[in-house]
Design an enzyme around this catalytic site. Structure first.
Site, PDB file in Angstrom:
ATOM      1  N   GLY A  64      -3.580 -29.011   8.724  1.00 18.79           N
ATOM      2  CA  GLY A  64      -2.192 -29.264   8.349  1.00 18.79           C
ATOM      3  C   GLY A  64      -1.774 -28.323   7.246  1.00 18.79           C
ATOM      4  N   GLU A  65      -0.483 -28.006   7.224  1.00 17.22           N
ATOM      5  CA  GLU A  65       0.006 -27.048   6.235  1.00 17.22           C
ATOM      6  C   GLU A  65      -0.198 -27.581   4.822  1.00 17.22           C
ATOM      7  OE1 GLU A  65       3.606 -24.968   6.751  1.00 17.22           O
ATOM      8  OE2 GLU A  65       3.686 -25.301   8.895  1.00 17.22           O
ATOM      9  N   GLY A  66      -0.757 -26.753   3.988  1.00 19.59           N
ATOM     10  CA  GLY A  66      -1.075 -27.124   2.620  1.00 19.59           C
ATOM     11  C   GLY A  66      -2.526 -27.514   2.454  1.00 19.59           C
TER      12      GLY A  66
ATOM     13  N   PRO B 122       2.968 -21.788   9.253  1.00 15.05           N
ATOM     14  CA  PRO B 122       4.114 -21.034   9.772  1.00 15.05           C
ATOM     15  C   PRO B 122       5.366 -21.093   8.899  1.00 15.05           C
ATOM     16  CG  PRO B 122       3.085 -22.355  11.506  1.00 15.05           C
ATOM     17  CD  PRO B 122       2.478 -22.794  10.222  1.00 15.05           C
TER      18      PRO B 122
END
Length: 637
Positions: A555-557, A504
């Site tokens: 998770g982001e990344g 996001p």
């Protein structure tokens, strides 16, 4: 060195050039400044000189303290050597210091040794120092021995101090030009094991090259004052796809100007379609790469060649910043900080995936955001600083030869913040783009979800009459991580570095960056939407089609790093495969050489026969083919 890129600055300029005003502007954010006045008082009857000194004193803020060093030239070096790290010093100017140094009252003296002592004090000074000095290199040679002695001594002092300073600026007619850019913050890398893949050397934060334990590295703090570093593109050899020039942008005394309507580079509009057309000529046993031909087109457009290469040097930027208030409902206190520390130490999913991919990992701490339902998330000054900091992170990566940035984030309240940004930029309904809250035990927490929805609703109501400009949205709703991410996207665009988005925060920053520079979205690639409704909607608005639909939620990344080996393989395959023999390709490039036809035998005919659709036999559907599959297309960004 100071965490914001420079610790010592030399400001040069001619008479009445505005050098002192520019130097003072560099330290206006400091709460207390020690002003070191080097000029002697002069002849009491010289009213013009006294008027100049009085004007200088009247211009200084009341919070500044003034110290005179004219009595003894060596005292200036002593003051610099004893300064504390939390102090800010302004020395104005070295011309007056040299005047005192050459005064007969101080002779005989070793001028060269005294200048060397001053330069060494500047080089080792732990405080923040700005020095002002007249530039004498453009003037005529004085006709008197004393004038020549002054010019020689001041020129030697300027050269020695400039060599010791982190940055040097020349002010001409009130316009500053950076002669020596501010250096970047250097941090030690995490210790690596012998089995770890070698990560490219960088001038920035930690390189994750180990799958085991490692000591955490120092945190990267957001700077107070930023100076723009002129672009330095590595490897300018002909044929290097990453050697394209960058854009020149306006500057002010405090650094880079980031404003709406910036003209940044676009990817090559011809290279992408040419690369996709070339795929149809390759010697592939099957039908081709399917939707992954978009990866080839994107890489070709951003590299400016129809035969793009797989990304070698990759850097992951993990932005850590929490959002207070209802946006973080349902999250465990301290969880995001634990994830950030885990990544710094080379542990956790993101660090392991980065190590396996040979990517460097940089954890960046961003300002925490205030509760957006009650007050602005950031101040206007924090937004400006965060944007410039993100820009500089991208510049540091480009200077280090990074060919692809992966943008991720870990922070409490990022989903609600993205929903608020989408509501402000795309008119989305917050409940429709706000994902369900899942607890650590895997249960759905509807109460926390409703609190997040209420926080976004109240924030939008509070700002209903506010401007919907990019910086206003960052200040009211976005927060530090989104602001830094926006700066990263803009800086990467200026340096022609593609960005792989994930989560996001990245898409929220891409939405905001449209109003600052619409070209930024064309340098972005989205590997997987991860099941986030906000990411799906933002991708649709931005024209970013996710390459995969794995619904990863690591998770982001981390989601992007899972897809990275596949994307690299596609690019490597497209670059290495030869053209099909029927189109003039060399069949021997594809493997062991096979015996060709005898001299008297005709060449085989590889052309496909014409195909005619059969007429239906009796009643029934008119089509005899399978369900038609949508053709894969390509879009740059």
């Amino acid at each position: 060195m100071s965490v914001d890129g420079w610790n010592t600055v030399l400001v040069l300029g001619g008479t009445r050039s505005g050098k002192s005003e520019f130097a003072e502007s560099l330290v206006t954010d400091a709460p207390v400044v020690r002003y070191l006045a080097t000029a002697p008082e002069g002849d009491p009857e010289d009213t013009e000189w006294a008027t100049r000194l009085a004007a200088h004193r009247a211009r200084r803020p009341g919070s500044w303290t003034t110290e005179e060093t004219a009595a003894e030239p060596r005292r200036l070096a002593d003051v610099l050597a004893s300064a504390e790290p939390n102090e800010t010093l302004l020395v104005d100017d070295l011309g007056g210091w040299v005047t005192v140094l050459l005064d007969p009252d101080h002779q005989p003296a070793d001028d060269v040794a005294t200048i060397a002592e001053l330069a060494e004090a500047v080089r080792t000074c732990s405080a923040r120092v700005v020095l002002v000095s007249p530039e004498v290199g453009l003037s005529l040679v004085p006709t008197t021995p004393l004038g020549r002695a002054f010019t020689d001594a001041l020129g030697a002092a300027n050269r020695a101090v400039a060599d010791a300073c982190d940055a040097v600026a020349l002010v001409v007619a009130g316009q500053p030009v950076w002669l020596k850019p501010a250096a970047t913050t250097t941090q030690p890398a995490a210790p690596a094991t012998t089995n770890a893949p070698a990560a490219p050397a960088t001038t920035t934060a930690p390189v994750v090259a180990s799958l085991g334990d490692a000591e955490p590295t120092p945190e990267v703090q957001l700077p107070d004052v930023l100076t723009h570093t002129p672009p330095v593109v590595p490897n300018q050899e002909p044929g290097n796809p990453w050697a394209a020039p960058t854009m020149a942008l306006p500057m002010v005394a405090t650094g880079l100007v980031i404003q709406p309507g910036m003209e940044l580079p676009m990817p090559d509009e011809y290279a992408g379609p040419q690369a996709v057309d070339r795929l149809a000529t390759l010697d592939v046993p099957g039908a081709g790469l399917g939707v992954l031909d978009r990866v080839v087109g994107f890489a070709a457009a951003t590299q400016g060649t129809s035969t793009p290469q797989a990304w070698g040097s990759v850097r992951v930027l993990l932005l850590h910043g929490d959002h207070a208030g209802g946006a973080s409902a349902g999250t465990v206190a301290g969880e995001s900080a634990r994830r950030a520390a885990q990544a710094r130490a080379g542990r956790g999913a993101l660090a392991r995936l980065a190590a396996e991919s040979g990517a460097s990992l940089q954890v960046v701490d961003t300002p925490a955001a205030a509760p957006m339902e009650d007050q602005p998330a950031l101040s206007a000054e924090q937004v400006e600083s965060a944007l410039r900091y993100g820009w500089r992170l991208a510049e540091q990566a480009a200077d280090a030869g990074v060919q692809l940035l992966v943008l991720g984030a870990c922070g409490a309240g990022t989903e609600a913040t993205a929903a608020a940004v989408l509501a402000a930029t795309a008119g989305a309904e917050p409940p429709a783009v706000l994902g369900r809250v899942i607890t650590d035990s895997g249960e759905i927490d509807d109460a926390a979800w409703m609190i997040r929805c209420a926080a976004v609703r109240d924030a939008l109501h509070r700002t209903r009459r506010s401007s919907r400009g990019a910086k206003d949205i960052l200040a009211e709703l976005g927060g530090g991580d989104v602001a830094v991410a926006t700066g990263v996207l803009l800086g990467a665009t200026a340096r022609r570095v593609p960005v792989l988005l994930d989560g996001p925060v990245g898409v929220a920053a891409a939405m905001i960056s449209r109003d600052l520079a619409g070209q930024a979205r064309h340098w972005c690639l989205l590997a997987d939407h991860g099941g986030h409704p906000a990411v799906r909607l933002a991708a649709d608005v931005l024209g970013l089609t996710p390459l995969l639909d794995l619904r990863l939620d690591l998770g982001e990344g981390a989601n992007a790093l899972v897809a990275l080996p596949l994307l690299r393989s596609v690019l490597a395959l497209a670059a290495a495969l030869p053209v099909h023999p029927s189109l003039g390709g060399d069949e021997s490039l594809g493997g062991d050489e096979e015996p060709g036809p005898a001299p008297d035998e005709p060449e085989p005919d590889f052309t496909e026969p014409d195909f005619t659709e059969p007429e239906p036999d009796g009643p029934g559907p008119a089509s005899t083919g399978a369900d038609e599959q949508p053709a894969s297309g390509w879009r740059a960004g």
